[in-house]
Design a protein around this motif. Sequence first.
Motif, PDB file in Angstrom:
ATOM      1  N   UNK A  99       0.987  -1.281   0.214  1.00 36.27           N
ATOM      2  CA  UNK A  99       0.049   0.125  -0.172  1.00 36.27           C
ATOM      3  C   UNK A  99       0.870   1.179   0.091  1.00 36.27           C
ATOM      4  N   UNK A 100       1.912   1.618  -1.334  1.00 31.56           N
ATOM      5  CA  UNK A 100       2.855   2.700  -1.058  1.00 31.56           C
ATOM      6  C   UNK A 100       2.308   3.485  -2.872  1.00 31.56           C
ATOM      7  N   UNK A 101       2.847   4.205  -2.555  1.00 30.68           N
ATOM      8  CA  UNK A 101       3.122   5.037  -3.660  1.00 30.68           C
ATOM      9  C   UNK A 101       3.923   5.452  -4.614  1.00 30.68           C
ATOM     10  N   UNK A 102       4.269   6.306  -5.879  1.00 24.27           N
ATOM     11  CA  UNK A 102       4.607   6.463  -6.477  1.00 24.27           C
ATOM     12  C   UNK A 102       5.752   7.317  -6.801  1.00 24.27           C
ATOM     13  N   UNK A 103       6.481   7.969  -6.865  1.00 24.58           N
ATOM     14  CA  UNK A 103       7.095   8.597  -7.546  1.00 24.58           C
ATOM     15  C   UNK A 103       8.291   9.361  -8.650  1.00 24.58           C
ATOM     16  N   UNK A 104       8.183   9.307  -9.744  1.00 20.38           N
ATOM     17  CA  UNK A 104       8.602   9.529 -10.784  1.00 20.38           C
ATOM     18  C   UNK A 104       9.453  10.175 -11.643  1.00 20.38           C
ATOM     19  N   UNK A 105      10.588   9.941 -12.290  1.00 27.37           N
ATOM     20  CA  UNK A 105      11.754  11.443 -12.924  1.00 27.37           C
ATOM     21  C   UNK A 105      11.427  11.755 -13.647  1.00 27.37           C
ATOM     22  N   UNK A 106      11.011  10.528 -14.359  1.00 28.45           N
ATOM     23  CA  UNK A 106      11.384  10.613 -16.318  1.00 28.45           C
ATOM     24  C   UNK A 106       9.811  10.455 -17.373  1.00 28.45           C
ATOM     25  N   UNK A 107       9.491  10.801 -18.406  1.00 28.25           N
ATOM     26  CA  UNK A 107       8.674  10.611 -19.236  1.00 28.25           C
ATOM     27  C   UNK A 107       8.077   8.822 -18.820  1.00 28.25           C
ATOM     28  N   UNK A 108       9.294   8.063 -19.097  1.00 31.32           N
ATOM     29  CA  UNK A 108       9.094   6.799 -19.954  1.00 31.32           C
ATOM     30  C   UNK A 108       8.433   6.125 -18.156  1.00 31.32           C
ATOM     31  N   UNK A 109       9.046   6.672 -17.004  1.00 31.29           N
ATOM     32  CA  UNK A 109       8.452   6.494 -15.636  1.00 31.29           C
ATOM     33  C   UNK A 109       6.567   6.294 -15.600  1.00 31.29           C
ATOM     34  N   UNK A 110       6.131   7.328 -16.463  1.00 28.22           N
ATOM     35  CA  UNK A 110       4.898   6.618 -16.633  1.00 28.22           C
ATOM     36  C   UNK A 110       4.407   6.227 -17.304  1.00 28.22           C
ATOM     37  N   UNK A 111       5.489   5.704 -18.263  1.00 28.79           N
ATOM     38  CA  UNK A 111       4.528   4.358 -19.037  1.00 28.79           C
ATOM     39  C   UNK A 111       4.313   2.974 -17.813  1.00 28.79           C
ATOM     40  N   UNK A 112       5.880   3.299 -17.456  1.00 32.15           N
ATOM     41  CA  UNK A 112       5.567   1.881 -16.128  1.00 32.15           C
ATOM     42  C   UNK A 112       3.899   2.316 -15.821  1.00 32.15           C
ATOM     43  N   UNK A 113       3.614   3.236 -14.788  1.00 28.50           N
ATOM     44  CA  UNK A 113       2.498   3.549 -13.943  1.00 28.50           C
ATOM     45  C   UNK A 113       1.341   3.157 -14.899  1.00 28.50           C
ATOM     46  N   UNK A 114       1.202   3.738 -16.566  1.00 30.57           N
ATOM     47  CA  UNK A 114       0.133   2.940 -16.844  1.00 30.57           C
ATOM     48  C   UNK A 114       0.499   0.981 -17.088  1.00 30.57           C
ATOM     49  N   UNK A 115       1.397   1.026 -17.097  1.00 24.19           N
ATOM     50  CA  UNK A 115       1.630  -0.657 -17.221  1.00 24.19           C
ATOM     51  C   UNK A 115       0.666  -1.279 -15.869  1.00 24.19           C
ATOM     52  N   UNK A 116       0.719  -0.293 -15.047  1.00 19.77           N
ATOM     53  CA  UNK A 116       1.000  -1.199 -13.299  1.00 19.77           C
ATOM     54  C   UNK A 116      -0.600  -1.122 -12.994  1.00 19.77           C
ATOM     55  N   UNK A 117      -0.816  -0.303 -13.833  1.00 22.25           N
ATOM     56  CA  UNK A 117      -2.607   0.656 -13.429  1.00 22.25           C
ATOM     57  C   UNK A 117      -3.035  -0.571 -14.512  1.00 22.25           C
ATOM     58  N   UNK A 118      -2.655  -0.954 -15.737  1.00 23.23           N
ATOM     59  CA  UNK A 118      -3.863  -1.511 -16.021  1.00 23.23           C
ATOM     60  C   UNK A 118      -3.658  -3.457 -15.892  1.00 23.23           C
ATOM     61  N   UNK A 119      -2.451  -3.887 -15.231  1.00 26.04           N
ATOM     62  CA  UNK A 119      -2.904  -5.330 -14.277  1.00 26.04           C
ATOM     63  C   UNK A 119      -3.694  -5.022 -12.381  1.00 26.04           C
ATOM     64  N   UNK A 120      -3.869  -4.376 -12.333  1.00 24.76           N
ATOM     65  CA  UNK A 120      -4.235  -3.129 -11.452  1.00 24.76           C
ATOM     66  C   UNK A 120      -3.320  -3.588 -10.478  1.00 24.76           C
ATOM     67  N   UNK A 121      -2.418  -2.923 -10.236  1.00 24.31           N
ATOM     68  CA  UNK A 121      -1.119  -3.195  -9.187  1.00 24.31           C
ATOM     69  C   UNK A 121      -1.764  -1.270  -8.577  1.00 24.31           C
ATOM     70  N   UNK A 122      -2.174  -0.022  -9.708  1.00 25.28           N
ATOM     71  CA  UNK A 122      -2.235   0.933  -9.044  1.00 25.28           C
ATOM     72  C   UNK A 122      -3.147   1.131  -9.277  1.00 25.28           C
ATOM     73  N   UNK A 123      -3.976   2.415  -8.027  1.00 26.53           N
ATOM     74  CA  UNK A 123      -5.221   2.904  -9.482  1.00 26.53           C
ATOM     75  C   UNK A 123      -5.500   4.299  -9.291  1.00 26.53           C
ATOM     76  N   UNK A 124      -6.571   5.367  -9.993  1.00 26.89           N
ATOM     77  CA  UNK A 124      -6.411   6.612  -9.747  1.00 26.89           C
ATOM     78  C   UNK A 124      -5.671   6.785  -8.327  1.00 26.89           C
ATOM     79  N   UNK A 125      -6.620   5.908  -6.954  1.00 30.84           N
ATOM     80  CA  UNK A 125      -5.867   6.507  -5.668  1.00 30.84           C
ATOM     81  C   UNK A 125      -4.661   6.848  -5.205  1.00 30.84           C
ATOM     82  N   UNK A 126      -3.759   6.501  -6.051  1.00 28.64           N
ATOM     83  CA  UNK A 126      -2.247   6.081  -6.112  1.00 28.64           C
ATOM     84  C   UNK A 126      -2.035   7.370  -5.957  1.00 28.64           C
ATOM     85  N   UNK A 127      -1.155   7.647  -5.218  1.00 28.17           N
ATOM     86  CA  UNK A 127      -0.304   8.905  -5.725  1.00 28.17           C
ATOM     87  C   UNK A 127       0.790   8.936  -6.709  1.00 28.17           C
ATOM     88  N   UNK A 128       0.932   9.783  -8.138  1.00 30.20           N
ATOM     89  CA  UNK A 128       1.792   9.663  -8.415  1.00 30.20           C
ATOM     90  C   UNK A 128       2.567  10.656  -8.468  1.00 30.20           C
TER      91      UNK A 128
END
Length: 465
Positions: A99-128
């Motif tokens: 039950x943690x949140x994510x800090x990103x540093x560059x453009x491709x990080x957001x692609x990783x976030x979206x892949x994790x969302x697609x798998x249900x690992x994080x939700x819209x409630x997760x802080x990015x």
Amino acid sequence: MNTKYIDLINQTFDFPQEEFDLKNKTLAFHGINLMELVEQYGAPLKFTYLPQISNNIQRAKQWFAKAIENNNYAGKYNYCYCTKSSHFKHVLNEALKNDIHIETSSAFDIDIVEALKAEGKITDETFVISNGFKRAQYVTNIARLINNGHKNAIPIIDNYEELELLSEEINDTFKVGIRIASEEEPKFEFYTSRLGIGYKNIVPFYKSQIQNNKKVELKMLHFFINTGIRDNAYYWNELTKCLKVYTSLKKICPSLDSLNIGGGFPIKNSLAFEFDYEYMVDEIVNQIKLVCDEEGVDVPNIFTEFGSFTVGESGGAIYEVLYQKQQNDREKWNMINSSFITTLPDTWAINKRFVMLPINRWQDSYERVLLGGLTCDSDDYYNSEQHMNAIYLPKYNKDKPLYIGFFNTGAYQETIGGFGGLQHCLIPSPKHLLIDRDAEGNLTTTLFSEQQKSEDLLKILGYNN
């Protein structure tokens, strides 16, 4: 006479320790029989012990929960993982169990976030929380995430142009944070961090670009110093200056409700390592509350961004000593079967020290040595430990193989070393294992990647297209 390697360790440190012990006269790490790994998979070898990621996250959460209770603190605590420390899917999957949140540093990080969302690992409630200097693709990707409904995406403004760039691509209202450009320690080559906006300029920036901007809501002030969280005058002075900015902003910006104190918890780099995490967390929470109470403003929700602390202590590397070279009367070089520059680049780039111990032959006599890597680069070496100015290992014997381990190497080394790509002098990347525990607590081992082959490197170089 106490002349064995085990005697040296017992005389110098408290041993065994929580993660290090001897089993059948060889080194065990979190209960993992390392010689069995070597016998099954060979060396050089890298591994990630996944449960330690969750262990450290839970430790930090407990420290903050206790500090919040002890100080009667009204705000909440949010743990963020800095993906730049290790982007691997197995690391994120383990971390996100907690039950943690994510800090990103560059453009491709957001692609990783979206892949994790697609798998249900994080939700819209997760802080990015999106840090870093933002230009075209990074801005576009952040805007896409927000436009697609991610409620808790908070880009952290790093310079004066980013707010306008984000506004152009984000359709509706959005939340932002502002990063403080903290002053660096006196020993640094520069005075102020290149990241963020200066202390004196933050309130004027808010008034000119955010206060009357109906599209933007300021939610967070971000504070981070390069040397990390330390119990010294420099850290407490910078935190105090940050809190003065926070309280000044809070008085004119009701929406501001979060303080991101960055990351930088140290990790164990020596058997002599000591750091009172619980005290530091309690004192940070206490200082925040004291300043806010003095200024008559509500305390903020606290965010941290722990990268190395999250993943660093999960990693290790094992090498074999191939040969010993006596170069003069005093210097003995133990040559390992890999390269420090390519597999542990921080040892070369920033003179970082990791916990280093032999895997076997603890009952043998010891000697002082230097460790050399395989490349033809004079900087490919490791010559001292954090707790002493020398390395001591069981004496070299060509008839008795010696294996050595470097521990707590899980952060940054693969990405800085260029995992899966070219290596200096074309030294191949070693095989990498993932070690986990099943529901009954039994160890499980998976081969994540094989050692690089000649064909892999030749293909990258254009010879095998």
